[in-house]
Design an enzyme around this catalytic site. Structure first.
Site, PDB file in Angstrom:
ATOM      1  N   ARG A 340       0.882  -1.149  -0.021  1.00  0.00           N
ATOM      2  CA  ARG A 340       0.090   0.104   0.017  1.00  0.00           C
ATOM      3  C   ARG A 340       0.800   1.173   0.000  1.00  0.00           C
ATOM      4  O   ARG A 340       0.467   2.242   0.659  1.00  0.00           O
ATOM      5  CB  ARG A 340      -1.020   0.010   1.211  1.00  0.00           C
ATOM      6  CG  ARG A 340      -1.888  -1.272   1.318  1.00  0.00           C
ATOM      7  CD  ARG A 340      -2.705  -1.474   0.265  1.00  0.00           C
ATOM      8  NE  ARG A 340      -3.223  -2.796   0.428  1.00  0.00           N
ATOM      9  CZ  ARG A 340      -3.024  -3.932   0.000  1.00  0.00           C
ATOM     10  NH1 ARG A 340      -1.868  -3.792  -1.048  1.00  0.00           N
ATOM     11  NH2 ARG A 340      -3.788  -5.096  -0.052  1.00  0.00           N
ATOM     12  N   ASP A 357      -2.906  -7.894   4.792  1.00  0.00           N
ATOM     13  CA  ASP A 357      -3.058  -7.566   3.432  1.00  0.00           C
ATOM     14  C   ASP A 357      -2.076  -8.154   2.500  1.00  0.00           C
ATOM     15  O   ASP A 357      -2.270  -8.552   1.539  1.00  0.00           O
ATOM     16  CB  ASP A 357      -2.836  -6.075   3.280  1.00  0.00           C
ATOM     17  CG  ASP A 357      -3.800  -5.117   3.858  1.00  0.00           C
ATOM     18  OD1 ASP A 357      -5.085  -5.811   4.068  1.00  0.00           O
ATOM     19  OD2 ASP A 357      -3.887  -3.983   3.914  1.00  0.00           O
ATOM     20  N   ASP A 489     -11.459  -3.499   9.641  1.00  0.00           N
ATOM     21  CA  ASP A 489     -10.657  -2.699  10.459  1.00  0.00           C
ATOM     22  C   ASP A 489     -11.659  -2.021  11.342  1.00  0.00           C
ATOM     23  O   ASP A 489     -11.189  -1.274  12.548  1.00  0.00           O
ATOM     24  CB  ASP A 489     -10.111  -1.718   9.548  1.00  0.00           C
ATOM     25  CG  ASP A 489      -8.948  -2.133   8.906  1.00  0.00           C
ATOM     26  OD1 ASP A 489      -8.158  -3.067   9.202  1.00  0.00           O
ATOM     27  OD2 ASP A 489      -8.887  -1.643   7.647  1.00  0.00           O
ATOM     28  N   GLU A 633     -16.685   0.189   4.948  1.00  0.00           N
ATOM     29  CA  GLU A 633     -17.275  -0.969   5.704  1.00  0.00           C
ATOM     30  C   GLU A 633     -18.718  -0.416   6.292  1.00  0.00           C
ATOM     31  O   GLU A 633     -19.149  -1.408   6.948  1.00  0.00           O
ATOM     32  CB  GLU A 633     -16.300  -0.995   7.036  1.00  0.00           C
ATOM     33  CG  GLU A 633     -14.783  -1.664   6.615  1.00  0.00           C
ATOM     34  CD  GLU A 633     -13.939  -0.664   6.465  1.00  0.00           C
ATOM     35  OE1 GLU A 633     -14.170   0.396   5.984  1.00  0.00           O
ATOM     36  OE2 GLU A 633     -12.737  -1.171   6.669  1.00  0.00           O
ATOM     37  N   GLN A 686     -11.058  -0.171  -3.862  1.00  0.00           N
ATOM     38  CA  GLN A 686     -11.162  -0.700  -2.465  1.00  0.00           C
ATOM     39  C   GLN A 686     -12.787  -0.953  -2.142  1.00  0.00           C
ATOM     40  O   GLN A 686     -13.314  -1.859  -1.799  1.00  0.00           O
ATOM     41  CB  GLN A 686     -10.714   0.180  -1.587  1.00  0.00           C
ATOM     42  CG  GLN A 686     -10.441  -0.405  -0.273  1.00  0.00           C
ATOM     43  CD  GLN A 686     -10.528   0.774   1.133  1.00  0.00           C
ATOM     44  OE1 GLN A 686     -11.354   1.549   1.050  1.00  0.00           O
ATOM     45  NE2 GLN A 686      -9.443   0.491   1.861  1.00  0.00           N
TER      46      GLN A 686
END
Ligand code: NOJ
Length: 797
Positions: A340, A357, A489, A633, A686
């Protein structure tokens, strides 16, 4: 509306309209020397670290500027334009352009005022500088006087933040020089002997293939007062004023005045890097023979295309083919290599690899380059602590055997990660399994690898400790404790809260390890695993199954999360897909849960991570509430789980559903919907905004996302059904009924296999007959030892 198309032969995406709804980017080089470039030449470069090695400036949250600008001026008419449409931005009715984003190179072709230009950008293979080759062709029938300008906006300081905010310091530490054919920028030039720990740096922008007519090393002098990148005064005037910076912002600007005869092509090569003057001279000299560029370009193509060659699929859906054969695969390599580190969204501040990840990223390339994957698996295993947990963040300068852990204040301070996460080490299991399956290298399990904080063990023992880590941290219901967080997360269930997702991951990990234990005849451990897996399975069934769905978890205080009764967030995606992937769900549960997903979470743009979004009824610890509804999320279409639901549907033999989910979320399938999706149609983002957003379908956070690997696995292992194990290859496609035939060319353990899947009756899963090299097999499995060098497989559905 589309802005371009996939050129599958050349493995390029060709942008035919430059006014794309967002900067559509490409990656050049590697984090050793990394360069990101948009279709309008916007972007930045860095050496080793996006945060601490930044050499070209870029304005985040802005208008895709500045960039690697090449200006072209007709010295007779005084009209000027740029080799990329922006920054000058000529009227598109007279300015024609194509941007070819390829594998680690970008070529921009434009035609304006009877001058054809080609601006090729790349970082040569394994080199730490970048090349901009400008070709100019006179397509008119008269001699043309043309000026070419190259502009690079250097940072004043390698630390990106300092360059942006600490101007009282950084404005006064650089200066530029003109040396023969280049601008050389020095930083802290008096400190070349490491005075006060600071070492001076030098960068350069040089020109080969033509002579420099004028130059600027000072940004303000090149651009001019109240001028900008679209109309630099130097370009307007047709001449730089040879001003160098001193206590001001530096730049590299080189001007070359050319005469181009009708039909003639002139080539200029600009090279940029962070090198001292002598090294820069050596580098530039290579490009005096201008054909060197073509050699290097071919080298890049050969390298990258060879990386992508081990799997090639031909289906009736060209979007599927473009993604699996080139773009999803290439994105998997980019996430694998860059993690990332840097994009137009990640500004370079991350100082390490996220454990989960990275271990997931590895999965995306195993079928293409398993040995490259193995190196990274070893590295990640060396970041497992001796208690079996993974370091949440593995520093770029990770020193296996000598690292602090989340139990140490020093680690928490250095990384910002306050505690272990429940899922990190559990990702190792499917990743190791896929590697051993692809290669047959069972001895991998016996390799000895250090623990992050000291000591060492075989990989097999590392995996055992991974199980141990979870088993030693169980919550009140005897499922693995949520610890700081799980994959999500934003889910804080409390240290002793329990996540059904992690419980399913653990369940699956036990299945994998049991297979290895059996191979090793580790009978005591097999008995142990059998028992704890049974107990865990029973517990998940008892605590987490609710009519037609699995709940998301149980908070430390006993509150069930994701229950049907909840007003918000009463349906979660991942426990449903993972109940299938892990093998935990019964057939009946799997059918019910997947149906619930489709009914309650599916949208035209993919499946929501949960619904309804939190707005008024979030529990304490539901950090998703921070985001707007239908975002990330918080009820967004998180892209990474799309791969898992594609896989789960495929495992159930539901080819139609798997394909429906693929099409909804696949970038290439939305090529004609670019104004809604905004992101590059050739890479996953994402997440995508879902139903409660006024911008449903808009996608965000391009390139560096775990989506690349999960969707790849979902399509390759799931839809194409290529599921290797240590002894061979299971072939079990789950494809849409409308696909009557597909062909898969795969290199497996060095052997070529062409698999023809025939589906005349429109099945979506299962098979009737299976042939290997003309011989009918009793199941759809290729034992590795039966393979010849070249093999023909036919599967009749
Ligand atoms: C992005 C993070 O990088 C990843 O680790 C996490 O799993 C997802 N967000 C979901 O929260």
């Amino acid at each position: 509306m589309n802005y371009g198309y996939f050129d599958n032969i050349n493995r390029e995406y060709v942008i035919t309209r430059p006014d794309t709804p967002a900067p559509w980017a490409n990656y050049l080089g590697s984090p050793e020397y990394g360069a990101i470039i948009s279709n309008n030449a916007g972007g930045y470069s860095f050496v080793k670290s996006g945060a601490n090695g930044r050499i070209l400036r870029y304005q985040f949250n802005s208008e895709d500027k500045p960039g690697r600008y090449l200006y072209i001026r007709d010295d007779e008419t005084k009209d000027y334009w740029s080799a990329s449409w922006q920054p000058v931005g000529k009227d598109m009715s007279t300015y024609k352009s194509e941007c070819h984003h390829g594998t680690a190179y970008t070529n921009m072709i434009a035609e304006y005022a009877q001058i054809k230009s080609e601006a090729l950008y790349y970082v040569p293979l394994n080199k730490t500088y970048e090349v901009w080759r400008l070709k100019l062709t006179n397509t008119s029938d008269k001699t043309r006087k043309i000026s070419a300008f190259a502009y690079a906006e250097f940072t004043n300081e390698n630390n990106y933040e300092q360059d942006q905010v600490n101007l009282q310091y950084t404005l006064f530490i650089t200066r530029t020089y003109f040396k023969e054919n280049k601008i050389v920028q020095t930083i802290n030039e008096n400190c070349n002997n490491a005075v006060n720990g600071s070492t001076g740096k030098e960068r350069f922008l040089g020109l080969a293939g033509a002579s420099v007519t004028s130059y600027n090393g000072d940004k303000a002098a090149f651009l001019g007062r109240y001028h900008s990148y679209g109309n630099p005064i130097a370009v307007e005037n047709g001449m730089c004023d040879n001003v160098l910076n001193y206590n001001s912002n530096g730049c590299g600007a080189l001007h070359s005045a050319l005469t181009i005869e009708p039909g003639e092509t002139k080539e200029l090569v600009f090279v940029l890097g962070q090198k001292n003057n002598d090294d820069a001279d050596v580098i530039l000299k290579q490009y005096e023979d201008i054909s060197f560029v073509e050699t290097e370009l071919q080298e890049l193509k050969d390298y990258w295309h060879s990386q992508l060659e081990n799997l090639n699929v031909t289906t009736p859906d060209s979007a599927f083919n473009s993604m699996i054969n080139t773009w999803n695969a290439y994105q998997c390599f980019i996430t694998f290599i860059w993690s990332r580190a840097a994009s137009f969204i990640y500004c370079g501040q991350r100082n390490g690899y996220g454990y989960r990840d990275t271990v997931q990223d590895i999965q995306g390339i195993i079928h293409l380059n398993p040995e490259l994957a193995a190196e990274k698996i070893r590295f990640m295993i060396s970041a497992q602590v001796d208690n079996g947990g993974g370091l949440p963040l593995v520093k770029y300068d990770h020193n296996a055997g000598h690292e602090d852990t989340p139990d140490d204040a020093s680690y928490v301070k250095a990384t910002g990660h306050p505690a272990y996460r429940a899922d990190d080490a559990l990702w190792l299991f499917p990743t190791v399994y896929k590697y051993i399956g692809e290669t047959g290298n069972k001895a991998f399990l016996d390799e000895v690898i250090p623990y992050a904080n000291g000591g060492e063990d075989t990989i097999y023992e590392h995996l055992k400790r991974g199980i141990g880590f979870s088993m030693e941290r169980l919550g009140d219901h005897k499922m693995p404790a949520g610890l700081h967080a799980d994959w999500n997360d934003c889910l804080r269930l409390g240290k002793k809260g329990e996540s059904s997702f992690v419980a399913m991951q653990l369940y699956y990990a036990m299945t994998i390890l049991k297979e290895y234990a059996e191979d090793k005849k580790d009978s005591e451990y097999i008995a142990y695993l059998t028992q704890i897996q049974k107990e865990l399975g029973d517990t998940i069934q008892k605590e987490c199954w609710e009519e037609d769905r699995f709940v998301r978890g149980i908070k430390e205080d006993g509150q069930v999360i994701g229950s049907k009764k909840d007003i918000e967030a009463n349906m979660w995606l991942n426990p449903q897909s993972w109940a299938v992937i892990s093998g935990l769900a019964t057939k009946e549960q799997a059918e019910l849960a997947l149906e619930s997903v489709h009914r309650e979470l599916n949208t035209p743009y993919g499946v929501r991570v949960m619904a309804p979004s939190f707005q008024k009824h979030a529990f304490e610890g539901a950090l998703a509430l921070l985001f707007n509804p239908s975002t990330k999320e918080n009820g967004g279409i998180f892209s990474q789980p799309q791969g898992w639901i594609i896989l789960a549907e495929s495992l159930m033999g539901h080819g139609n559903r798997a394909y429906e989910y693929f099409r909804e979320s696949s970038p290439a399938s939305q090529n004609d919907n670019a104004d809604v999706r905004l992101l590059e149609p050739y890479v996953h983002g994402q997440f995508t905004e879902s139903t409660e957003s006024p911008f449903e379908g808009r996608s965000h956070v391009h390139w560096l996302t775990g989506t690349a690997s999960t969707v790849m696995v979902g399509c390759v292992e799931g839809m194409l059904g290529l599921r290797p194990d240590a002894d061979g290859l299971l072939v079990q496609p789950a494809i849409p009924s409308e696909w009557k035939e597909i062909t898969i060319d795969k290199v497996f353990r060095g052997k070529k296999i062409t698999i023809k899947v025939e589906n005349p009756d429109g099945a979506e899963g299962g098979y009737k007959e299976f042939y290997l090299n003309g011989e009918k097999m009793d199941k759809n499995y290729i034992p590795a030892e039966s393979l010849k060098d070249v093999n023909e497989v036919v599967l009749k559905m």
